[in-house]
Design a protein around this motif. Sequence first.
Motif, PDB file in Angstrom:
ATOM      1  N   PHE A   1      87.269  -2.603  73.449  1.00  0.00           N
ATOM      2  CA  PHE A   1      87.741  -0.304  72.299  1.00  0.00           C
ATOM      3  C   PHE A   1      88.859  -1.507  71.567  1.00  0.00           C
ATOM      4  CE2 PHE A   1      91.016  -1.761  75.402  1.00  0.00           C
ATOM      5  CZ  PHE A   1      92.232  -0.942  74.832  1.00  0.00           C
ATOM      6  N   ASN A   2      89.034  -2.619  70.872  1.00  0.00           N
ATOM      7  CA  ASN A   2      89.906  -2.914  69.479  1.00  0.00           C
ATOM      8  C   ASN A   2      88.867  -3.966  68.475  1.00  0.00           C
ATOM      9  OD1 ASN A   2      92.513  -1.631  69.956  1.00  0.00           O
ATOM     10  ND2 ASN A   2      91.575  -2.852  72.207  1.00  0.00           N
ATOM     11  N   GLU A   3      88.652  -3.591  67.945  1.00  0.00           N
ATOM     12  CA  GLU A   3      88.537  -4.145  65.994  1.00  0.00           C
ATOM     13  C   GLU A   3      89.364  -6.141  66.179  1.00  0.00           C
ATOM     14  OE1 GLU A   3      87.794  -2.431  62.973  1.00  0.00           O
ATOM     15  OE2 GLU A   3      87.344  -0.479  63.107  1.00  0.00           O
ATOM     16  N   GLN A   4      90.225  -5.683  66.232  1.00  0.00           N
ATOM     17  CA  GLN A   4      91.001  -7.027  66.319  1.00  0.00           C
ATOM     18  C   GLN A   4      90.762  -7.767  67.594  1.00  0.00           C
ATOM     19  OE1 GLN A   4      94.057  -6.849  63.913  1.00  0.00           O
ATOM     20  NE2 GLN A   4      94.506  -9.145  63.935  1.00  0.00           N
ATOM     21  N   ARG A   5      91.132  -8.848  67.906  1.00  0.00           N
ATOM     22  CA  ARG A   5      90.849  -9.825  69.302  1.00  0.00           C
ATOM     23  C   ARG A   5      92.610 -10.333  69.293  1.00  0.00           C
ATOM     24  NH1 ARG A   5      87.803 -11.733  73.386  1.00  0.00           N
ATOM     25  NH2 ARG A   5      88.288 -13.601  74.854  1.00  0.00           N
ATOM     26  N   ILE A   6      92.873 -10.275  70.239  1.00  0.00           N
ATOM     27  CA  ILE A   6      94.217 -10.019  70.891  1.00  0.00           C
ATOM     28  C   ILE A   6      94.773 -11.620  71.726  1.00  0.00           C
ATOM     29  CG2 ILE A   6      95.319  -8.516  68.851  1.00  0.00           C
ATOM     30  CD1 ILE A   6      96.248  -7.494  71.354  1.00  0.00           C
ATOM     31  N   ASN A   7      95.853 -11.909  71.557  1.00  0.00           N
ATOM     32  CA  ASN A   7      95.884 -12.207  72.844  1.00  0.00           C
ATOM     33  C   ASN A   7      97.174 -11.243  73.451  1.00  0.00           C
ATOM     34  OD1 ASN A   7      95.201 -15.213  73.512  1.00  0.00           O
ATOM     35  ND2 ASN A   7      96.522 -16.065  71.578  1.00  0.00           N
ATOM     36  N   ILE A   8      97.298 -10.981  74.710  1.00  0.00           N
ATOM     37  CA  ILE A   8      97.600 -10.242  75.327  1.00  0.00           C
ATOM     38  C   ILE A   8      98.430 -10.528  75.980  1.00  0.00           C
ATOM     39  CG2 ILE A   8      97.222  -8.037  77.320  1.00  0.00           C
ATOM     40  CD1 ILE A   8      95.275  -7.573  74.898  1.00  0.00           C
ATOM     41  N   PRO A   9     100.159  -9.624  75.061  1.00  0.00           N
ATOM     42  CA  PRO A   9     101.265  -9.869  76.060  1.00  0.00           C
ATOM     43  C   PRO A   9     101.513  -9.541  77.599  1.00  0.00           C
ATOM     44  CG  PRO A   9     101.749  -8.214  74.783  1.00  0.00           C
ATOM     45  CD  PRO A   9      99.895  -8.623  74.727  1.00  0.00           C
ATOM     46  N   THR A  10     101.099 -10.724  78.643  1.00  0.00           N
ATOM     47  CA  THR A  10     101.157 -10.091  79.752  1.00  0.00           C
ATOM     48  C   THR A  10     102.954  -9.900  80.625  1.00  0.00           C
ATOM     49  OG1 THR A  10      99.462 -10.937  79.594  1.00  0.00           O
ATOM     50  CG2 THR A  10     100.440  -9.714  82.259  1.00  0.00           C
ATOM     51  N   SER A  11     103.571 -10.712  80.080  1.00  0.00           N
ATOM     52  CA  SER A  11     104.528 -10.917  81.180  1.00  0.00           C
ATOM     53  C   SER A  11     105.765 -11.155  80.093  1.00  0.00           C
ATOM     54  CB  SER A  11     105.279 -11.954  82.644  1.00  0.00           C
ATOM     55  OG  SER A  11     103.955 -11.432  83.247  1.00  0.00           O
ATOM     56  N   GLY A  12     106.933 -10.493  79.985  1.00  0.00           N
ATOM     57  CA  GLY A  12     107.922 -10.874  79.188  1.00  0.00           C
ATOM     58  C   GLY A  12     109.210 -10.489  79.782  1.00  0.00           C
ATOM     59  N   ILE A  13     110.135 -11.183  78.944  1.00  0.00           N
ATOM     60  CA  ILE A  13     111.813 -11.420  79.367  1.00  0.00           C
ATOM     61  C   ILE A  13     112.918 -10.726  78.784  1.00  0.00           C
ATOM     62  CG2 ILE A  13     113.481 -12.900  79.431  1.00  0.00           C
ATOM     63  CD1 ILE A  13     112.032 -15.065  79.385  1.00  0.00           C
ATOM     64  N   PHE A  14     112.288  -9.437  78.842  1.00  0.00           N
ATOM     65  CA  PHE A  14     113.166  -8.494  78.854  1.00  0.00           C
ATOM     66  C   PHE A  14     115.067  -8.461  79.082  1.00  0.00           C
ATOM     67  CE2 PHE A  14     109.622  -6.944  78.753  1.00  0.00           C
ATOM     68  CZ  PHE A  14     109.425  -5.450  77.914  1.00  0.00           C
ATOM     69  N   VAL A  15     116.157  -8.483  78.435  1.00  0.00           N
ATOM     70  CA  VAL A  15     118.203  -8.538  78.381  1.00  0.00           C
ATOM     71  C   VAL A  15     118.411  -7.538  78.306  1.00  0.00           C
ATOM     72  CG1 VAL A  15     117.297 -11.049  77.737  1.00  0.00           C
ATOM     73  CG2 VAL A  15     117.953  -9.732  76.244  1.00  0.00           C
ATOM     74  N   SER A  16     119.135  -7.210  79.035  1.00  0.00           N
ATOM     75  CA  SER A  16     120.047  -5.732  78.555  1.00  0.00           C
ATOM     76  C   SER A  16     120.826  -6.073  77.444  1.00  0.00           C
ATOM     77  CB  SER A  16     121.498  -6.087  79.605  1.00  0.00           C
ATOM     78  OG  SER A  16     122.288  -5.100  79.252  1.00  0.00           O
ATOM     79  N   GLY A  17     121.106  -4.539  76.529  1.00  0.00           N
ATOM     80  CA  GLY A  17     121.121  -4.527  75.134  1.00  0.00           C
ATOM     81  C   GLY A  17     122.388  -5.216  75.003  1.00  0.00           C
ATOM     82  N   THR A  18     123.324  -5.101  76.101  1.00  0.00           N
ATOM     83  CA  THR A  18     125.217  -5.294  75.877  1.00  0.00           C
ATOM     84  C   THR A  18     125.293  -6.770  76.144  1.00  0.00           C
ATOM     85  OG1 THR A  18     125.154  -4.920  78.254  1.00  0.00           O
ATOM     86  CG2 THR A  18     125.543  -2.871  76.855  1.00  0.00           C
ATOM     87  N   LEU A  19     124.655  -7.726  76.750  1.00  0.00           N
ATOM     88  CA  LEU A  19     124.123  -8.959  77.177  1.00  0.00           C
ATOM     89  C   LEU A  19     125.001  -9.615  75.781  1.00  0.00           C
ATOM     90  CD1 LEU A  19     124.208 -11.167  79.370  1.00  0.00           C
ATOM     91  CD2 LEU A  19     121.933 -11.750  78.323  1.00  0.00           C
ATOM     92  N   ASP A  20     126.022 -10.445  75.663  1.00  0.00           N
ATOM     93  CA  ASP A  20     126.192 -11.699  74.618  1.00  0.00           C
ATOM     94  C   ASP A  20     124.649 -12.328  74.228  1.00  0.00           C
ATOM     95  OD1 ASP A  20     128.695 -13.156  73.102  1.00  0.00           O
ATOM     96  OD2 ASP A  20     126.800 -14.932  73.877  1.00  0.00           O
ATOM     97  N   ARG A  21     124.473 -12.063  72.735  1.00  0.00           N
ATOM     98  CA  ARG A  21     123.559 -13.124  72.085  1.00  0.00           C
ATOM     99  C   ARG A  21     123.236 -14.393  72.704  1.00  0.00           C
ATOM    100  NH1 ARG A  21     119.698 -11.350  68.541  1.00  0.00           N
ATOM    101  NH2 ARG A  21     118.537 -12.777  67.852  1.00  0.00           N
ATOM    102  N   GLY A  22     124.617 -14.661  72.532  1.00  0.00           N
ATOM    103  CA  GLY A  22     124.341 -16.356  73.398  1.00  0.00           C
ATOM    104  C   GLY A  22     124.172 -16.863  74.853  1.00  0.00           C
ATOM    105  N   VAL A  23     124.723 -15.832  75.515  1.00  0.00           N
ATOM    106  CA  VAL A  23     124.263 -16.250  77.099  1.00  0.00           C
ATOM    107  C   VAL A  23     122.788 -15.799  76.420  1.00  0.00           C
ATOM    108  CG1 VAL A  23     124.331 -15.265  78.921  1.00  0.00           C
ATOM    109  CG2 VAL A  23     126.096 -14.989  78.309  1.00  0.00           C
ATOM    110  N   ALA A  24     122.154 -14.341  75.896  1.00  0.00           N
ATOM    111  CA  ALA A  24     120.773 -14.591  76.418  1.00  0.00           C
ATOM    112  C   ALA A  24     119.924 -15.869  75.339  1.00  0.00           C
ATOM    113  CB  ALA A  24     120.291 -13.286  75.323  1.00  0.00           C
TER     114      ALA A  24
END
Length: 306
Positions: free
Chosen positions: A200-223
């Motif tokens: 149902f789409n003209e463009q074939r892509i790789n499907i992003p299945t599982s992602g790493i999400f981080v809290s917006g308050t987490l220190d960037r260096g830690v993430a």
Amino acid sequence: MRKFVAVSTLLFITLFSFGVNYINPVGPTLIPIAELLSSNLSEEIPGLEINLWRSVDEAISMMVTEKAQIALLPVTVGVKLASSGVDIKLAAVSMWNGFYFISTEKTIEDIEDLVDTEVYTLQAPGQTADTILRGALESKGYEVGRDLDIVYVGGAEAVQLLAGGKAKVILVPEPFASLAETRVQGSIRSMPIEDLWESFNEQRINIPTSGIFVSGTLDRGVAESFLLLYQQSMNLSLTNREKTAATVSEKMGGFPAPVLQKAMDTAGFLFLTAEDAREDIAIYLDRLKELDPELTGDFDIDALFF
């Protein structure tokens, strides 16, 4: 010598001070963190805790209440959570594609082959394969509940139902697809979700299945330190396959280790930061939102990325 020597010093400085809880689902996504699971975290990486979740609701609750600061989630689940106002960012994608239709009566070649059937898939509405299936149905004018039914079960349960003849079609990720081929005589593997997407789409892509999400308050260096650690663990885990299969088998309650090893080739493991994968992620989310805003929520792509 520490296995994670390349990042251990940096992690000691950042994680020890903050304390970080990373949550990961029980299932195939344990493979990239097998080296972490088999290490002595309290000694090698002070301040990092790993916990496993068994339901999407459990994972969402831990992120909303900030009991976890980093989580591996189905990408669509994390995006909807961010769209609802929860302060989380998509930092990386570690699993792509990896879902397959397994059937016993006929090959599933297009969406029409699913009309008047029951499709058994994982856990709950909103996971990746469910979202793409619903998108494909809506694009062709079909409705769940009218033209076909979707039933939500665990991966092992889906295979058992197929083996017992109670299910005719399942849509599952590795290693459950490989398990079905091993356990169910005459089973047919067909139509991976990237083919379903292309229907149902003209463009074939790789499907992003599982992602790493981080809290917006987490220190960037830690993430960033955690992302480096995760990537290193994935590389080691995919290299040491026999050890990885044994570790993950134990965490999955005795899942057959040979099947896990076989499935590593078709599970779709590839670590890319969200920025590096931006094009495919944006195409995927924008198209789903266009079909039905309920599939993704009203997200802001720039605000979503870490």
